[in-house]
Design a protein around this motif. Structure first.
Motif, PDB file in Angstrom:
ATOM      1  N   GLY A   1      21.007  64.115  41.819  1.00  0.00           N
ATOM      2  CA  GLY A   1      22.089  64.036  42.786  1.00  0.00           C
ATOM      3  C   GLY A   1      23.487  64.037  42.198  1.00  0.00           C
ATOM      4  N   PHE A   2      23.586  63.940  40.868  1.00  0.00           N
ATOM      5  CA  PHE A   2      24.912  63.795  40.238  1.00  0.00           C
ATOM      6  C   PHE A   2      25.838  64.963  40.608  1.00  0.00           C
ATOM      7  N   VAL A   3      27.080  64.612  41.048  1.00  0.00           N
ATOM      8  CA  VAL A   3      28.107  65.611  41.334  1.00  0.00           C
ATOM      9  C   VAL A   3      29.210  65.506  40.282  1.00  0.00           C
ATOM     10  N   ASN A   4      29.852  64.354  40.241  1.00  0.00           N
ATOM     11  CA  ASN A   4      30.825  64.058  39.178  1.00  0.00           C
ATOM     12  C   ASN A   4      31.061  62.547  39.139  1.00  0.00           C
ATOM     13  N   THR A   5      31.775  62.087  38.145  1.00  0.00           N
ATOM     14  CA  THR A   5      31.958  60.637  37.985  1.00  0.00           C
ATOM     15  C   THR A   5      32.914  60.052  39.025  1.00  0.00           C
ATOM     16  N   ALA A   6      33.644  60.935  39.735  1.00  0.00           N
ATOM     17  CA  ALA A   6      34.586  60.444  40.755  1.00  0.00           C
ATOM     18  C   ALA A   6      33.935  60.287  42.131  1.00  0.00           C
ATOM     19  N   THR A   7      32.679  60.711  42.282  1.00  0.00           N
ATOM     20  CA  THR A   7      31.989  60.580  43.570  1.00  0.00           C
ATOM     21  C   THR A   7      31.899  59.098  43.961  1.00  0.00           C
TER      22      THR A   7
ATOM     23  N   THR B   1      38.750  59.020  51.333  1.00  0.00           N
ATOM     24  CA  THR B   1      39.428  60.271  51.701  1.00  0.00           C
ATOM     25  C   THR B   1      38.387  61.310  52.099  1.00  0.00           C
ATOM     26  N   GLN B   2      38.823  62.369  52.767  1.00  0.00           N
ATOM     27  CA  GLN B   2      37.910  63.424  53.196  1.00  0.00           C
ATOM     28  C   GLN B   2      37.244  64.103  52.010  1.00  0.00           C
ATOM     29  N   SER B   3      37.994  64.320  50.912  1.00  0.00           N
ATOM     30  CA  SER B   3      37.401  64.978  49.730  1.00  0.00           C
ATOM     31  C   SER B   3      36.343  64.076  49.086  1.00  0.00           C
ATOM     32  N   ALA B   4      36.575  62.750  49.122  1.00  0.00           N
ATOM     33  CA  ALA B   4      35.583  61.814  48.570  1.00  0.00           C
ATOM     34  C   ALA B   4      34.307  61.844  49.419  1.00  0.00           C
ATOM     35  N   ILE B   5      34.484  61.913  50.745  1.00  0.00           N
ATOM     36  CA  ILE B   5      33.320  61.967  51.640  1.00  0.00           C
ATOM     37  C   ILE B   5      32.530  63.258  51.410  1.00  0.00           C
ATOM     38  N   GLU B   6      33.249  64.381  51.213  1.00  0.00           N
ATOM     39  CA  GLU B   6      32.570  65.661  50.955  1.00  0.00           C
ATOM     40  C   GLU B   6      31.756  65.587  49.668  1.00  0.00           C
ATOM     41  N   SER B   7      32.315  64.934  48.658  1.00  0.00           N
ATOM     42  CA  SER B   7      31.606  64.766  47.381  1.00  0.00           C
ATOM     43  C   SER B   7      30.339  63.920  47.581  1.00  0.00           C
ATOM     44  N   LEU B   8      30.454  62.879  48.406  1.00  0.00           N
ATOM     45  CA  LEU B   8      29.311  62.007  48.704  1.00  0.00           C
ATOM     46  C   LEU B   8      28.234  62.767  49.472  1.00  0.00           C
ATOM     47  N   LYS B   9      28.673  63.629  50.411  1.00  0.00           N
ATOM     48  CA  LYS B   9      27.714  64.442  51.179  1.00  0.00           C
ATOM     49  C   LYS B   9      26.980  65.422  50.274  1.00  0.00           C
TER      50      LYS B   9
END
Length: 536
Positions: free
Chosen positions: A62-68, A135-143
């Motif tokens: 599931g890893f996307v990046n460390t900021a997720t 933020t919306q970009s953080a939510i997109e990363s989580l999705k």
């Protein structure tokens, strides 16, 4: 165990802790039961889920990046869990960090998991509640991370649906796509009732709803605020999804409408929910929610996981509802649906090992229902029921779906002024019902909506004759039926044209490559070779 007593101004923390402990014990037992049903790799998936959202590690699924967004409050992985993670990635090392902020508020399983209706094919519906301030970009990363974890689940033969949600917008009534079955039309409060009844806390904050006494449900918001304001509970330990005190007719109608819509294609799967919605509608607007019944039992000291099982609760309510109405046939259908949903075949008991808790529970219920071995054997052979049994069952299901439609129409007429019920929706549903269920000359109807796996017959007889009024007719019989026997035997299907009849039994899977067909009379206008060419 004594009943916990609550007063508006004098709530004992001891009582609150006792109720919280009872809920936690129930949820731990449900988790244990989920574990019994899973393959080892699938169990590892569920166990690892909180860790995967607690940290971002490049070597874990599931890893996307460390900021997720990551971090779940009150979660600390056990040594065993860290060893499981190491099995996936040998280079994995867990680094505990002091967190000032947790981006994930809670992780919850929802649906039939851990209940008597949990089978090997059950979906995993997961609610992932994030910090509303993301933020919306953080939510997109989580999705994106959730999507990748779903894909990992698929590789383990698990159908996983992770719903990333903002509890504040959900509580305020915004409709989010929280159920893959709903096509985005989910009704919030009815979904919330199901969540409170079936949800299992995996990690993070517990629902504040647990600590609002049953008698205060109609006053939920005010009572919940008082608990938080007077610091009886720590707002960082709980999460507030809201109460069930207000429900509009159009929301109720929408849920019933959707259940009926689905019921046409998969009647067994949805008839329990459909009947429950019907029972609720007969009580509207003073509905006794099942989740509130379960909560009242927990407050009164009930700790039996079997009695608090969400599907047993549902069955008991329907038993009471249909029993009071004297509808024995409908109650028998509910029992069949419940038995099929549980997926336990009691006529073929495994030898050499102890029965599962589900088997014991279903066996106890079937003894209550006085089902004999013969009846159990008949139900357990449903996958190979043939056309005569399937037609009888289909007619029962069609009758019930039509009856529910009438009740739903009456509900809409009664409450249409009180809410925004769209008459066009009723018209659309009516059309879909008639399209699927109405019998008409020349219409090739489907007779097997998920009842049997195989309708193929070994032997069929096809008769041609001139009927009263000099009209030709074709008659289909099961087995080898001679002209004399046809005088006293009811045909399975009658049509005026041969092609319609052949199309009907081809599309319904009644005829296969091994099916033998007898053709009567010898002077039939179609020869055997022509018949076989047509079928081919």
């Amino acid at each position: 165990m004594p009943h916990a007593v609550y007063h508006k101004d004098g709530i004992g923390r001891k009582d609150l802790n006792q109720v919280h402990r009872r809920f936690m014990l129930l949820h731990r037992e449900r988790l244990r039961r989920i574990g019994w049903e899973l393959l080892p790799a699938q169990l590892e998936f569920i166990n690892l889920l909180p860790l995967l959202f607690h940290i971002n590690h490049p070597m874990l699924p599931g890893f996307v990046n460390t900021a997720t967004p990551a971090g779940i409050p009150n979660f600390s992985p056990s040594k065993l869990l860290l060893q499981t993670a190491k099995k996936i990635s040998r280079s994995f090392e867990y680094q505990k960090r002091a967190r000032r902020r947790f981006s994930i508020q809670g992780l919850y399983l929802m649906g039939s998991l851990g209940s008597v209706a949990h089978t090997a094919g059950s979906d995993f519906d997961v609610w992932l509640c994030h910090d509303p301030k993301l933020t919306q970009s953080a939510i997109e990363s989580l999705k994106l991370k959730a999507d990748r974890i779903e894909d990992w689940g698929k590789s383990l033969a698990l159908e996983v649906h992770i719903f990333v949600m903002n509890v504040e917008t959900f509580r305020c009534g915004e409709r989010e796509s929280l159920s893959h079955e709903s096509s985005g039309t989910t009704q919030r409060r009815l979904l919330l009732e199901e969540f409170y009844r079936t949800g299992v806390l995996l990690a993070g904050r517990y629902p504040l709803w647990w600590l609002v006494p049953p008698e205060e449900e109609n006053n939920y918001s005010e009572y919940a605020q008082m608990l938080l304001h007077k610091r009886f509970v720590d707002p960082l330990d709980c999460i507030d999804f809201g109460g069930l005190e207000t429900l509009t007719p159009d929301e109720f109608f929408g849920a019933a409408h959707w259940q009926l819509f689905k019921g046409i294609e998969a009647p067994y799967k949805t008839i329990l929910k459909l009947f429950l919605t019907e029972a609720y509608s007969q009580e509207y607007p003073a509905v006794r929610w099942l989740c509130q019944e379960a909560k009242a039992a927990i407050y009164a000291g009930q700790e039996s996981t079997d009695e608090l099982d969400p599907y047993v609760l549902m069955y008991r309510r329907l038993e009471q509802y249909l029993g009071e109405r004297g509808e024995k046939n409908r109650l028998e259908l509910v029992r069949r649906c419940f038995y099929f949903k549980a997926g336990q075949k009691l006529s073929a008991k495994p030898t050499g090992r102890e029965p599962s808790w589900q088997q014991e529970l279903i066996e106890k219920l079937t003894r209550e229902w006085r089902w004999g071995e013969g009846h159990l054997t008949l139900l357990d052979s449903r996958g190979s029921w043939k056309i005569d049994r399937v037609l009888e069952e289909r007619n029962t299901l069609v009758r019930e779906l039509t009856h529910s439609f009438r009740l739903l129409t009456d509900f809409a007429r009664t409450y249409a002024d009180a809410g925004a019920i769209d008459p066009a929706e009723l018209t659309l549903l009516g059309r879909k019902l008639y399209t699927a269920l109405e019998k008409r000359p020349g219409k090739v109807d489907s007779i097997n909506p998920g009842i049997s796996r195989n309708l193929e017959e070994e032997q069929l007889s096809l008769h041609y004759s001139i009927t009263d009024g000099d009209k030709p007719g074709w008659f289909l019989y099961l087995g080898e039926i001679s002209i004399d026997q046809a005088q006293v035997t009811t045909p399975v299907k009658t049509t005026s044209g041969l092609l319609e009849l052949l199309t009907w039994y081809h599309l319904n899977g009644i005829i296969g490559h091994g099916t033998r067909i007898a053709l009567y009379p010898d002077t039939c206008p179609v020869s055997k070779s022509e018949l076989h060419s047509l079928l081919h």
